[in-house]
Write a protein that holds these residues in place. Structure first.
Motif, PDB file in Angstrom:
ATOM      1  N   LEU A 132      -3.994   0.704   6.604  1.00  0.00           N
ATOM      2  CA  LEU A 132      -5.375   0.777   6.230  1.00  0.00           C
ATOM      3  C   LEU A 132      -5.697   1.686   4.954  1.00  0.00           C
ATOM      4  CD1 LEU A 132      -6.812   1.026   9.997  1.00  0.00           C
ATOM      5  CD2 LEU A 132      -6.440  -0.856   8.650  1.00  0.00           C
ATOM      6  N   GLN A 133      -4.883   2.860   4.920  1.00  0.00           N
ATOM      7  CA  GLN A 133      -5.169   3.693   3.630  1.00  0.00           C
ATOM      8  C   GLN A 133      -4.811   2.694   2.408  1.00  0.00           C
ATOM      9  OE1 GLN A 133      -2.787   7.271   4.429  1.00  0.00           O
ATOM     10  NE2 GLN A 133      -4.339   8.142   5.715  1.00  0.00           N
ATOM     11  N   HIS A 134      -3.889   1.993   2.461  1.00  0.00           N
ATOM     12  CA  HIS A 134      -3.422   0.894   1.459  1.00  0.00           C
ATOM     13  C   HIS A 134      -4.619  -0.063   1.299  1.00  0.00           C
ATOM     14  CE1 HIS A 134      -1.277  -2.074  -0.951  1.00  0.00           C
ATOM     15  NE2 HIS A 134      -1.252  -2.973  -0.091  1.00  0.00           N
ATOM     16  N   LEU A 135      -5.049  -0.556   2.255  1.00  0.00           N
ATOM     17  CA  LEU A 135      -6.074  -1.649   2.181  1.00  0.00           C
ATOM     18  C   LEU A 135      -7.407  -1.247   1.921  1.00  0.00           C
ATOM     19  CD1 LEU A 135      -5.244  -3.757   5.402  1.00  0.00           C
ATOM     20  CD2 LEU A 135      -4.927  -4.411   2.873  1.00  0.00           C
ATOM     21  N   LEU A 136      -7.572   0.319   1.727  1.00  0.00           N
ATOM     22  CA  LEU A 136      -8.778   0.908   1.117  1.00  0.00           C
ATOM     23  C   LEU A 136      -8.476   1.505  -0.302  1.00  0.00           C
ATOM     24  CD1 LEU A 136      -9.839   3.151   4.322  1.00  0.00           C
ATOM     25  CD2 LEU A 136     -11.066   1.298   3.060  1.00  0.00           C
ATOM     26  N   GLY A 137      -7.361   1.110  -0.726  1.00  0.00           N
ATOM     27  CA  GLY A 137      -7.058   1.342  -2.066  1.00  0.00           C
ATOM     28  C   GLY A 137      -6.419   2.858  -2.394  1.00  0.00           C
ATOM     29  N   GLN A 138      -6.106   3.369  -1.125  1.00  0.00           N
ATOM     30  CA  GLN A 138      -5.470   4.808  -1.494  1.00  0.00           C
ATOM     31  C   GLN A 138      -4.018   4.940  -1.414  1.00  0.00           C
ATOM     32  OE1 GLN A 138      -7.152   5.897   2.361  1.00  0.00           O
ATOM     33  NE2 GLN A 138      -9.185   6.618   1.478  1.00  0.00           N
ATOM     34  N   ARG A 139      -3.494   3.800  -1.189  1.00  0.00           N
ATOM     35  CA  ARG A 139      -1.734   3.762  -1.603  1.00  0.00           C
ATOM     36  C   ARG A 139      -1.553   2.488  -2.177  1.00  0.00           C
ATOM     37  NH1 ARG A 139       1.313   6.728   2.529  1.00  0.00           N
ATOM     38  NH2 ARG A 139      -0.165   7.774   3.781  1.00  0.00           N
TER      39      ARG A 139
END
Ligand SMILES: NC(=O)c1ccc[n+]([C@@H]2O[C@H](COP(=O)([O-])OP(=O)(O)OC[C@H]3O[C@@H](n4cnc5c(N)ncnc54)[C@H](O)[C@@H]3O)[C@@H](O)[C@H]2O)c1
Ligand SMILES: O=c1ccn([C@@H]2O[C@H](COP(=O)(O)OP(=O)(O)O[C@H]3O[C@H](CO)[C@@H](O)[C@H](O)[C@H]3O)[C@@H](O)[C@H]2O)c(=O)[nH]1
Length: 323
Positions: A194-201
């Motif tokens: 989810l962090q990746h899908l929010l652009g954080q990873r």
């Protein structure tokens, strides 16, 4: 009734505190090594300190009429436990022994213990029941198994009753959106996606594609953190009434999902595609861990309310709210 929650500033502990508040007074002991003070409910009495510190436990047990201890405080990462086993035996076993000693000295006789699917090692069967052999394959699982054995011994020697809850993979966030999973660094699959899908990873790494599973990736049983929290209340009430004692229960949904499937459901919930890198296996990971939770259903009437998509939806709301 007053409950001591060790590790109540952590992920599962803070969700269980939410379920307790209202009907119980709660004292939290936490050293904030992996927990967060912002997860603490404003109604708890908070003692910042270490479980292995007998003096702080003497103070808590003297100042408060504690009826039971819920014990979440531990280090809980499989890979880290392989690299640094003494950290796991010291904190998960050593500090827990101090807690148990102090409980017995102060006459506190009810204990709910956070154990894990990792105690089963590589199970013989696709669906794991509590009677199956417990032969963990990593130091984390062994540290939890050791405590389970210590509890059985203590209950034979002293006035002491316990419930062991073997959680499978905890995930999701509280329905209020106020609390959820927050680790730094984060290592768990769903928050990472989810962090990746929010652009954080930048991307997601899949650890191993050559497991003996239909799509080659590991299968786990994901269980909503509020379903776990509710099981603790049921276990405590049953211990108090005396309807059970010294039991071991699995807690999972009974359905396994592969890493690839979990990525797919996260993409659906977020409405975005993930960038996935397929890599090597992570040390200490069994291929498949899926629970039978039939026993806790039969004895305590517990059943999970959330499936994988709802779990991920609740986590998505939490992670979006943290930006
Ligand atoms: N998250 C999962 O999927 C999962 C699955 C199976 C079992 N468990 C078990 O559930 C429990 C809670 O897991 P979590 O995911 O909430 O972890 P977490 O790291 O979020 O919470 C653990 C809490 O314990 C505290 N703590 C650790 N050692 C301490 C000590 N010596 N003294 C005082 N406080 C201490 C930490 O600061 C943290 O607040 C752990 O025992 C873990 O092994 C977790
Ligand atoms: O970036 C990542 C993170 C994880 N995984 C895989 O995803 C699955 C789930 O991993 P993770 O979320 O790290 O959880 P587990 O290692 O299965 O362990 C959790 O679940 C166990 C019970 O099953 C608990 O005992 C542990 O405390 C808790 O961390 C595993 O197959 C991992 O190899 C990846 O492929 N990529």
């Amino acid at each position: 009734m007053k409950i001591l929650v060790c590790g109540g500033a952590g992920y599962i502990g803070s969700h269980t505190v939410k379920e307790l508040i209202g009907n119980h007074e709660v004292v939290v002991l936490d050293n904030l090594t992996t927990g967060n003070s912002f997860l603490l409910d404003s109604e708890v009495i908070f003692e910042e300190g270490n479980l292995g510190d007998g003096a702080i436990l003497d103070k808590i047990f003297t100042e408060h009429a504690i009826d039971a201890v819920f014990h979440f405080a531990a280090n809980s990462l499989v890979g880290e436990s392989v690299r640094d086993p003494l950290k796991y035996y010291g904190n998960n076993v050593g500090a827990t022994i101090v807690l148990l000693q102090k409980m017995i000295e102060h006459g506190v006789d009810k204990f709910i213990f956070s154990s894990t699917a990792a105690t089963y090692g590589i199970p013989d069967s696709k669906i794991i029941t509590e009677e199956m052999p417990s032969t963990p394959i990593n130091p984390y699982g062994r540290s939890k198994r050791m405590v389970e054995e210590i509890l059985a011994d203590i209950s034979r020697a002293h006035q002491f009753k316990y419930v062991v809850l073997r959680y499978f993979n905890a995930a999701g966030a509280h329905a209020s959106g106020e609390i959820g999973e927050s680790h730094d660094p984060e290592t768990h699959l769903i928050p990472i996606i989810l962090q990746h899908l929010l652009g954080q990873r930048e991307n997601i790494a899949v650890f191993g594609t050559d497991y003996d599973t239909p799509d080659g990736t590991c299968i786990r049983d994901y269980i909503h953190v509020t379903d776990l929290a509710k099981a603790h209340i049921l276990a405590y009430e049953a211990l108090r009434k005396g309807s059970i004692s010294n039991e071991v229960f699995n807690l999972g949904n009974g359905t396994g999902h592969s890493v690839k499937e979990v990525i797919g459901v996260c993409e659906k919930v977020a409405g975005k595609s993930a960038r996935v890198e397929y890599g090597e296996r992570r040390e200490g990971d069994p291929a498949i861990l899926v629970a039978s939770s039939g026993k806790i259903g039969r004895l305590l009437g517990w059943k999970p309310d959330y499936g994988l998509e709802e779990i991920i939806e609740s986590a998505w709301i939490w992670h979006k709210g943290r930006i």
